[in-house]
Scaffold this active site. Structure first.
Site, mmCIF file in Angstrom:
data_model
loop_
_atom_site.group_PDB
_atom_site.id
_atom_site.type_symbol
_atom_site.label_atom_id
_atom_site.label_comp_id
_atom_site.label_asym_id
_atom_site.label_seq_id
_atom_site.Cartn_x
_atom_site.Cartn_y
_atom_site.Cartn_z
ATOM 1 N N GLN A 85 0.997 -1.293 0.099
ATOM 2 C CA GLN A 85 0.107 0.102 -0.014
ATOM 3 C C GLN A 85 1.019 1.441 0.211
ATOM 4 O O GLN A 85 1.303 1.581 0.841
ATOM 5 C CB GLN A 85 -0.634 0.339 0.964
ATOM 6 C CG GLN A 85 -1.415 -0.965 1.404
ATOM 7 C CD GLN A 85 -2.632 -1.447 2.212
ATOM 8 O OE1 GLN A 85 -4.139 -1.322 1.506
ATOM 9 N NE2 GLN A 85 -2.600 -1.486 3.384
ATOM 10 N N HIS A 96 6.520 3.743 5.980
ATOM 11 C CA HIS A 96 7.477 3.613 5.930
ATOM 12 C C HIS A 96 7.040 2.116 4.971
ATOM 13 O O HIS A 96 6.610 1.312 5.752
ATOM 14 C CB HIS A 96 7.293 3.140 7.555
ATOM 15 C CG HIS A 96 9.372 2.185 7.504
ATOM 16 N ND1 HIS A 96 9.862 1.778 8.624
ATOM 17 C CD2 HIS A 96 9.874 2.185 6.970
ATOM 18 C CE1 HIS A 96 11.190 1.492 8.742
ATOM 19 N NE2 HIS A 96 11.331 1.238 7.280
ATOM 20 N N HIS A 98 6.989 -1.163 3.142
ATOM 21 C CA HIS A 98 6.752 -2.349 3.475
ATOM 22 C C HIS A 98 6.354 -3.503 2.586
ATOM 23 O O HIS A 98 5.204 -2.658 1.589
ATOM 24 C CB HIS A 98 6.716 -2.732 4.499
ATOM 25 C CG HIS A 98 5.138 -1.966 4.991
ATOM 26 N ND1 HIS A 98 4.883 -0.477 4.829
ATOM 27 C CD2 HIS A 98 3.919 -2.928 5.025
ATOM 28 C CE1 HIS A 98 3.627 -0.089 5.735
ATOM 29 N NE2 HIS A 98 2.637 -2.165 5.623
ATOM 30 N N HIS A 100 3.574 -6.258 2.295
ATOM 31 C CA HIS A 100 2.327 -7.959 2.923
ATOM 32 C C HIS A 100 3.117 -9.014 2.510
ATOM 33 O O HIS A 100 2.952 -8.867 0.963
ATOM 34 C CB HIS A 100 1.421 -6.980 3.049
ATOM 35 C CG HIS A 100 1.012 -6.183 3.773
ATOM 36 N ND1 HIS A 100 0.604 -5.881 4.774
ATOM 37 C CD2 HIS A 100 0.937 -5.097 3.546
ATOM 38 C CE1 HIS A 100 -0.200 -4.520 5.777
ATOM 39 N NE2 HIS A 100 0.628 -3.722 4.855
HETATM 40 P P1 AMP Z 1 -0.110 -0.849 6.125
HETATM 41 O O1 AMP Z 1 -1.888 -0.325 5.954
HETATM 42 O O2 AMP Z 1 -0.718 -0.543 4.402
HETATM 43 O O3 AMP Z 1 1.151 0.258 6.173
HETATM 44 O O4 AMP Z 1 -0.016 -1.961 6.932
HETATM 45 C C1 AMP Z 1 0.675 -1.867 8.624
HETATM 46 C C2 AMP Z 1 1.040 -3.217 8.668
HETATM 47 O O5 AMP Z 1 2.408 -3.166 9.739
HETATM 48 C C3 AMP Z 1 -0.008 -3.802 9.467
HETATM 49 O O6 AMP Z 1 -0.502 -4.907 8.625
HETATM 50 C C4 AMP Z 1 0.046 -3.851 10.948
HETATM 51 O O7 AMP Z 1 -0.694 -4.835 11.308
HETATM 52 C C5 AMP Z 1 1.487 -4.048 11.018
HETATM 53 N N1 AMP Z 1 1.988 -3.537 11.996
HETATM 54 C C6 AMP Z 1 1.824 -2.299 12.391
HETATM 55 N N2 AMP Z 1 1.958 -2.313 14.061
HETATM 56 C C7 AMP Z 1 2.840 -3.579 14.122
HETATM 57 C C8 AMP Z 1 4.198 -3.793 15.277
HETATM 58 N N3 AMP Z 1 4.347 -3.157 16.090
HETATM 59 N N4 AMP Z 1 4.300 -4.793 14.846
HETATM 60 C C9 AMP Z 1 3.821 -5.914 14.203
HETATM 61 N N5 AMP Z 1 3.126 -5.179 12.569
HETATM 62 C C10 AMP Z 1 2.827 -3.758 13.032
#
Ligand code: AMP
Length: 149
Positions: A85, A96, A98, A100
């Site tokens: 995303q 940041h 990333h 999935h």
């Molecule tokens: P997005 O909405 O694409 O930015 O995805 C953010 C992702 O980060 C989601 O799958 C969350 O569940 C994950 N996330 C947020 N905080 C943490 C955390 N502290 N540890 C591991 N995953 C996290």
């Protein structure tokens, strides 16, 4: 001493990390939408895909490919959703960059594309459908996955 990494306003503990590459780290999810839903993020904190260098892009997707093979096998998947995303209007909640990585199998969602709705719901503060996992639970999963890298 436990190292931590900033992931937006969240903290990733080293106990959540199961893979390090030259430019990225792979870690288990606080709120996985399906078993084995993990993430790979760049060490360098940039929000957008276009902010990554070619070397970082290459490393991130080679890492995602390696991680995908492992989580698909370990969680008895038969396919993978690889999702980025890239920006808030695309559903990004953590600024940041990333990817999935989510093992998929027949029937895991009634409508296949519901997975995208679930990914979007997963970090909303008002979403109470999915409880955040404990550090112990995440540590256990990361410890299992670490042996394959
Ligand atoms: P997005 O909405 O694409 O930015 O995805 C953010 C992702 O980060 C989601 O799958 C969350 O569940 C994950 N996330 C947020 N905080 C943490 C955390 N502290 N540890 C591991 N995953 C996290």
């Amino acid at each position: 001493m436990s190292l931590t990494y900033a992931f937006g306003k969240n903290t990733i503990f080293s106990s959540q990390i199961f893979m390090y590459s030259k430019y990225c780290f792979g870690f288990v999810n606080l709120k996985p939408v399906l078993p084995g839903h993990v993430l790979v993020a760049s060490f360098r904190v940039v929000q957008r895909f276009s902010d990554l260098t070619s070397e970082e892009v290459s490393d991130m997707y080679i890492s995602a490919q390696k991680i995908g093979k492992i989580v698909e096998r370990e969680y008895n998947g038969t396919s993978l959703s690889l999702v980025m995303q890239d920006g808030p209007e695309a559903g990004q909640t953590v600024p940041h960059c990333h990817v999935h990585i989510i093992p998929r199998k027949v029937g895991d969602f009634v409508e296949n594309d519901d997975i995208y709705k679930e990914i979007n719901k997963s970090t909303r503060v008002d979403n109470e459908e999915r409880e955040p996992r404990s550090l112990e639970e995440m540590d256990k999963e990361a410890t299992h996955l670490r042996q394959f890298f």
